[in-house]
Motif scaffolding. Structure first.
Motif, PDB file in Angstrom:
ATOM      1  N   LEU A  81      37.492  39.140  12.556  1.00 33.49           N
ATOM      2  CA  LEU A  81      37.406  37.805  13.151  1.00 33.49           C
ATOM      3  C   LEU A  81      36.219  37.678  14.102  1.00 33.49           C
ATOM      4  O   LEU A  81      35.631  36.590  14.239  1.00 33.49           O
ATOM      5  N   LEU A  82      35.824  38.765  14.788  1.00 34.10           N
ATOM      6  CA  LEU A  82      34.711  38.686  15.734  1.00 34.10           C
ATOM      7  C   LEU A  82      33.358  38.810  15.052  1.00 34.10           C
ATOM      8  O   LEU A  82      32.421  38.041  15.342  1.00 34.10           O
ATOM      9  N   ASN A  83      33.233  39.779  14.131  1.00 35.01           N
ATOM     10  CA  ASN A  83      31.926  40.095  13.575  1.00 35.01           C
ATOM     11  C   ASN A  83      31.769  39.727  12.112  1.00 35.01           C
ATOM     12  O   ASN A  83      30.662  39.755  11.570  1.00 35.01           O
ATOM     13  N   GLY A  84      32.882  39.451  11.424  1.00 36.19           N
ATOM     14  CA  GLY A  84      32.800  39.201   9.992  1.00 36.19           C
ATOM     15  C   GLY A  84      32.443  40.457   9.219  1.00 36.19           C
ATOM     16  O   GLY A  84      31.992  40.389   8.076  1.00 36.19           O
ATOM     17  N   TYR A  85      32.630  41.610   9.886  1.00 37.18           N
ATOM     18  CA  TYR A  85      32.319  42.900   9.246  1.00 37.18           C
ATOM     19  C   TYR A  85      33.223  43.961   9.884  1.00 37.18           C
ATOM     20  O   TYR A  85      33.311  44.046  11.120  1.00 37.18           O
ATOM     21  N   ALA A  86      33.914  44.783   9.065  1.00 37.44           N
ATOM     22  CA  ALA A  86      34.858  45.781   9.600  1.00 37.44           C
ATOM     23  C   ALA A  86      34.581  47.166   9.045  1.00 37.44           C
ATOM     24  O   ALA A  86      35.494  47.993   8.928  1.00 37.44           O
ATOM     25  N   ILE A 196      47.892  37.065   6.017  1.00 39.79           N
ATOM     26  CA  ILE A 196      47.854  35.594   6.136  1.00 39.79           C
ATOM     27  C   ILE A 196      47.073  35.186   7.389  1.00 39.79           C
ATOM     28  O   ILE A 196      46.251  34.245   7.380  1.00 39.79           O
ATOM     29  N   ILE A 197      47.313  35.913   8.495  1.00 45.87           N
ATOM     30  CA  ILE A 197      46.597  35.607   9.736  1.00 45.87           C
ATOM     31  C   ILE A 197      45.100  35.824   9.554  1.00 45.87           C
ATOM     32  O   ILE A 197      44.268  35.024  10.025  1.00 45.87           O
ATOM     33  N   ASN A 198      44.738  36.906   8.869  1.00 45.83           N
ATOM     34  CA  ASN A 198      43.309  37.171   8.646  1.00 45.83           C
ATOM     35  C   ASN A 198      42.651  36.059   7.836  1.00 45.83           C
ATOM     36  O   ASN A 198      41.511  35.645   8.122  1.00 45.83           O
ATOM     37  N   ILE A 199      43.347  35.572   6.787  1.00 44.27           N
ATOM     38  CA  ILE A 199      42.762  34.497   5.969  1.00 44.27           C
ATOM     39  C   ILE A 199      42.584  33.232   6.785  1.00 44.27           C
ATOM     40  O   ILE A 199      41.498  32.609   6.821  1.00 44.27           O
ATOM     41  N   ILE A 200      43.656  32.818   7.468  1.00 44.55           N
ATOM     42  CA  ILE A 200      43.588  31.573   8.251  1.00 44.55           C
ATOM     43  C   ILE A 200      42.583  31.705   9.396  1.00 44.55           C
ATOM     44  O   ILE A 200      41.741  30.821   9.651  1.00 44.55           O
ATOM     45  N   GLY A 201      42.701  32.835  10.118  1.00 45.50           N
ATOM     46  CA  GLY A 201      41.771  33.032  11.242  1.00 45.50           C
ATOM     47  C   GLY A 201      40.340  33.135  10.777  1.00 45.50           C
ATOM     48  O   GLY A 201      39.406  32.652  11.445  1.00 45.50           O
ATOM     49  N   GLY A 202      40.091  33.772   9.618  1.00 49.59           N
ATOM     50  CA  GLY A 202      38.737  33.887   9.101  1.00 49.59           C
ATOM     51  C   GLY A 202      38.159  32.533   8.738  1.00 49.59           C
ATOM     52  O   GLY A 202      36.976  32.256   9.007  1.00 49.59           O
ATOM     53  N   LEU A 203      38.969  31.667   8.086  1.00 49.47           N
ATOM     54  CA  LEU A 203      38.488  30.329   7.737  1.00 49.47           C
ATOM     55  C   LEU A 203      38.137  29.525   8.994  1.00 49.47           C
ATOM     56  O   LEU A 203      37.094  28.849   9.062  1.00 49.47           O
ATOM     57  N   GLY A 211      29.844  27.738  11.687  1.00 44.98           N
ATOM     58  CA  GLY A 211      29.236  26.609  10.988  1.00 44.98           C
ATOM     59  C   GLY A 211      29.100  26.805   9.500  1.00 44.98           C
ATOM     60  O   GLY A 211      28.227  26.199   8.880  1.00 44.98           O
ATOM     61  N   LEU A 212      29.926  27.670   8.887  1.00 43.63           N
ATOM     62  CA  LEU A 212      29.870  27.900   7.448  1.00 43.63           C
ATOM     63  C   LEU A 212      30.694  26.861   6.722  1.00 43.63           C
ATOM     64  O   LEU A 212      31.651  26.296   7.266  1.00 43.63           O
ATOM     65  N   ASP A 213      30.302  26.631   5.471  1.00 46.52           N
ATOM     66  CA  ASP A 213      31.146  25.726   4.681  1.00 46.52           C
ATOM     67  C   ASP A 213      32.398  26.482   4.243  1.00 46.52           C
ATOM     68  O   ASP A 213      32.500  27.704   4.334  1.00 46.52           O
ATOM     69  N   ALA A 214      33.368  25.745   3.730  1.00 49.20           N
ATOM     70  CA  ALA A 214      34.690  26.323   3.426  1.00 49.20           C
ATOM     71  C   ALA A 214      34.599  27.392   2.345  1.00 49.20           C
ATOM     72  O   ALA A 214      35.245  28.445   2.428  1.00 49.20           O
ATOM     73  N   VAL A 215      33.761  27.157   1.297  1.00 44.59           N
ATOM     74  CA  VAL A 215      33.676  28.115   0.192  1.00 44.59           C
ATOM     75  C   VAL A 215      33.054  29.418   0.669  1.00 44.59           C
ATOM     76  O   VAL A 215      33.529  30.525   0.358  1.00 44.59           O
ATOM     77  N   THR A 216      31.972  29.332   1.466  1.00 51.12           N
ATOM     78  CA  THR A 216      31.307  30.541   1.959  1.00 51.12           C
ATOM     79  C   THR A 216      32.225  31.334   2.887  1.00 51.12           C
ATOM     80  O   THR A 216      32.321  32.572   2.818  1.00 51.12           O
ATOM     81  N   TYR A 221      35.550  36.024   4.198  1.00 51.53           N
ATOM     82  CA  TYR A 221      36.746  36.546   4.863  1.00 51.53           C
ATOM     83  C   TYR A 221      37.832  36.966   3.868  1.00 51.53           C
ATOM     84  O   TYR A 221      38.672  37.816   4.189  1.00 51.53           O
ATOM     85  N   ALA A 222      37.815  36.369   2.667  1.00 45.09           N
ATOM     86  CA  ALA A 222      38.768  36.817   1.644  1.00 45.09           C
ATOM     87  C   ALA A 222      38.437  38.238   1.199  1.00 45.09           C
ATOM     88  O   ALA A 222      39.324  39.074   0.976  1.00 45.09           O
ATOM     89  N   LEU A 223      37.125  38.504   1.074  1.00 46.45           N
ATOM     90  CA  LEU A 223      36.701  39.859   0.708  1.00 46.45           C
ATOM     91  C   LEU A 223      37.176  40.878   1.741  1.00 46.45           C
ATOM     92  O   LEU A 223      37.767  41.908   1.403  1.00 46.45           O
TER      93      LEU A 223
END
Length: 676
Positions: A81-86, A196-203, A211-216, A221-223
């Protein structure tokens, strides 16, 4: 504290701290890899422990592993959620599963979660619950069993204490497993919620803060979410499997791999049948031929290999068993078993074996049971077990009856023939093999089954070979009953009688008479075919006369007179007595020849006089036999037992009674008088 205890305590603290302090992605990669390794080790240990108690720390280990995995989930969620990379591990797992298709990745992840939560976790939870309940319910019975073994001397106090501790540990283990299985269930639920929290929080993070679009945002975050879920759920799946293996191993011994190979491949016949079915499927049109043919060949080869291995193991087990038997035979203490003598033995040649073999239709064992029952009813003694054994040193159709290791009788049988006898004692007018009936020495013939009906129509007695042997054995047992009753048998009789007549037993034994003295009296009665079923009357008579004398021979005479109604009914069932008496001068001569000593009385008569007496007696018996009568010798009470000793070697089956042993209502008919 030991170093191991300190290390575990530090590890528990570190796991809790991981949920609060952010971790760098490189360290997270190492910890995630360690989590997978740790789960694999637990699974392999669970598969190889011989019994669940050998892995008694598993419930605690389950809690630590679950807590560690949840701490990693919290750390990975923070980085996503912070970096978009784990880290590389999560990203690699995500790319490997999704392969550019987010929907496929989610479906695979959900399938893994469903397998763990619904199949493995719920099953392991139920098994642990039932095992804990049954273990607790069985504890009182196991404790009573230990106490019984301790009281009977089968185990020592130390062994009893160890077994009690083992039972307590087993109950504690299954109780702990029942609670620890809830950790696995909670972990599966937590994994779904965290995903579920990761998906919602990532979106939200991608769209609102980056500022990303929904698909990106969904792709990125799905990956990471699927990768994080897989990295967490794969160790969780391994731990759940280990839990199921541990709680289901209660009924098996050894490690899982060895048990599966032995039990699945133990029956080569089943493998051959499976191979045949697979070969049949390969020939069915429309089915793939090559896979079924390959599997049929592999299964068939395994079947042949297992059959060869089973045969080798069987031969090896036989060799080990024979070596153990030889070692046991070499031990000095085992020589005691060779010194034991069976009370009754029947040895037979190999042609007679079918009579004793139930698988070949033999009923000799059932007949022996009836013989023991008949002797108990007729004589009042419990006949010892009869030992049956084959003896290659005997002739094929020969058998030998032994009493206390010494041959008492011998005979021959023809298993596929019938024995025919003339009830009148005359010659049998049927073609056959001439012989003598072994029990009574009557003339008889062995005939084939085809002539059985003819012999019966002529009025002859026809019996099979098993009946011949059974009759002979019965007569031998009756003839040697006085040798078969011992002090232990007398004690058993008295103990059984004491329940109904306690005052009688307490007054007589051992205050007045010993077990040995009572045993001698009973043996004297059985020696002359007098039943001892009426033990109350016998003991009452001994109690009345034992104050007058301790001479067991004289006590036997007093008992016989008390049993006169029984003796009369046994020897004169038709209330008519055909007797041979002794001349008054002969009775007086025998009475004057009785010598009294410290050890009792004995008879002092010249051998020439004994031969003269026996000659006169045999003449009278033969005269009665020509009339078809079996006489009884009647004397006065004083000389009865002494006259019995005179004739017992030459005429053992001729009864000798006194006037005091015959009911007054019996009609007595004299067939002659024995004179000097």
């Amino acid at each position: 504290m030991k170093s191991y205890d300190i290390a575990v305590a530090i590890l528990a603290v570190v796991v809790v701290v991981m949920m609060v302090i952010p971790l760098p992605s490189s360290l997270l990669d190492i910890l995630l890899s360690f989590n997978i390794t740790f789960s694999l080790v637990i699974l392999l240990v669970a598969m190889n422990v011989e019994k669940p108690l050998n892995f008694s720390t598993f419930p605690t280990l389950l809690l630590i592993a679950t807590l560690f995995r949840l701490a990693l989930n919290v750390s990975s969620t923070r980085l996503i959620l912070l970096n978009g990379y784990a880290g590389r591990v999560i990203e690699s797992f995500g790319n490997f599963v999704i392969r550019g298709n987010i929907l496929v990745g989610f479906i695979i992840f959900l399938i893994i979660v469903v397998i763990q939560f619904i199949v493995i976790t719920r099953g392991a939870e139920r098994v642990a619950e039932v095992a804990a309940r049954f273990t607790l319910d069985a504890m009182p019975g196991k404790q009573m069993s230990i106490d019984a073994d301790l009281n009977s001397g089968l185990i020592t106090e130390m062994e009893a204490r160890e077994r009690r501790i083992s039972i307590q540990k087993e109950a504690d283990f299954y109780g702990a497993m029942d609670g620890a299985s809830k950790f696995v269930k909670g972990d599966a639920i937590a994994g779904i919620i965290i995903t579920i929290i990761n998906i919602i929080g990532g979106l939200i993070t991608g769209i609102v803060f980056q500022g990303l679009d929904a698909v990106t945002a969904l792709n990125r975050y799905a990956l990471l979410t699927v990768g994080d879920g897989l990295v967490s759920q794969i160790p969780a799946l391994l731990i759940s499997t280990a839990t199921g293996i541990v709680v289901t191993k209660a009924a098996s011994e050894g490690n899982l791999g060895e048990g599966l190979v032995k039990q699945l491949l133990y029956y080569p016949r089943v493998l051959f049948m499976t191979s045949g079915l697979l070969a049949f499927f390969a020939l069915v049109p429309g089915l793939p031929h090559l896979p079924f043919l390959i599997l049929a060949s592999v299964i068939g080869f395994i079947g042949f290999s297992m059959r060869r291995i089973s045969e080798k193991e069987r031969i090896k087990e036989q060799e080990i068993k024979q070596e153990k038997e030889l070692e046991e035979m070499r031990k000095p203490e085992n020589l005691l078993s060779l010194m034991q003598v069976d009370p009754i033995e029947v040895e037979f040649g190999y042609n007679i074996i079918p009579l004793a073999d139930v698988n070949q239709g033999g009923d000799l064992l059932d007949r022996i049971i009836m013989i023991r029952r008949q002797c108990a009813l007729d004589l009042g003694i419990i006949v010892p077990m009869v030992r049956l054994r084959d003896n290659i040193q005997l002739k094929p159709n020969e058998y030998v009856i032994k009493i206390k290791g010494v041959e008492a009788a011998r005979g021959e049988l023809k298993v596929d023939h019938y024995l025919v006898m003339n009830p009148s004692g005359g010659i049998v007018e049927v073609e056959g093999i001439e012989t003598r009936e072994p029990a009574f020495g009557l003339p008889a013939k062995w005939i084939t089954p085809e002539k059985k009906e003819k012999a019966q129509m002529l009025g002859y007695t026809v019996v099979d070979s098993a009946s011949v042997l059974a009759t002979h054995l019965t007569e031998v047992i009756k003839g040697y009953a006085h040798e078969l009753i011992g002090r232990q048998d007398v004690k058993n009789i008295l103990d059984n009688l004491k329940e109904q007549y306690p005052s009688l037993i307490e007054e007589l034994v051992p205050k007045i008479l010993t077990l040995g003295e009572i045993q001698k009296v009973l043996s004297n009665l059985l020696r002359e075919n007098i039943p001892i079923r009426d033990m109350v009357t016998i003991l009452e008579a001994l109690g009345d006369y034992s104050n007058l004398t301790k001479d067991t021979e004289l006590l036997t005479e007093y008992v016989r007179q008390r049993l006169k109604r029984l003796i009369t009914s046994r020897f004169f069932p038709d209330k008519k007595a055909n007797v041979i008496t002794l001349d008054r001068d002969l009775e007086e001569y025998i009475s004057n020849s009785i010598s009294q000593t410290e050890n009792g009385t004995y008879l002092s008569i010249e051998p020439e006089v004994v031969q003269k007496i026996l000659g006169s007696l045999v003449e009278k018996i033969n005269q009665a036999a020509r009339l078809g009568i079996q006489p009884v010798i009647l004397t006065n009470p004083i000389v009865r037992r002494h006259f019995r000793k005179i004739i017992e070697n030459s005429l053992p089956n001729v009864p000798v009674l006194s006037y005091g042993e015959i009911d007054p209502n019996i009609e007595i008919r004299s067939l002659g008088t024995v004179k000097l």
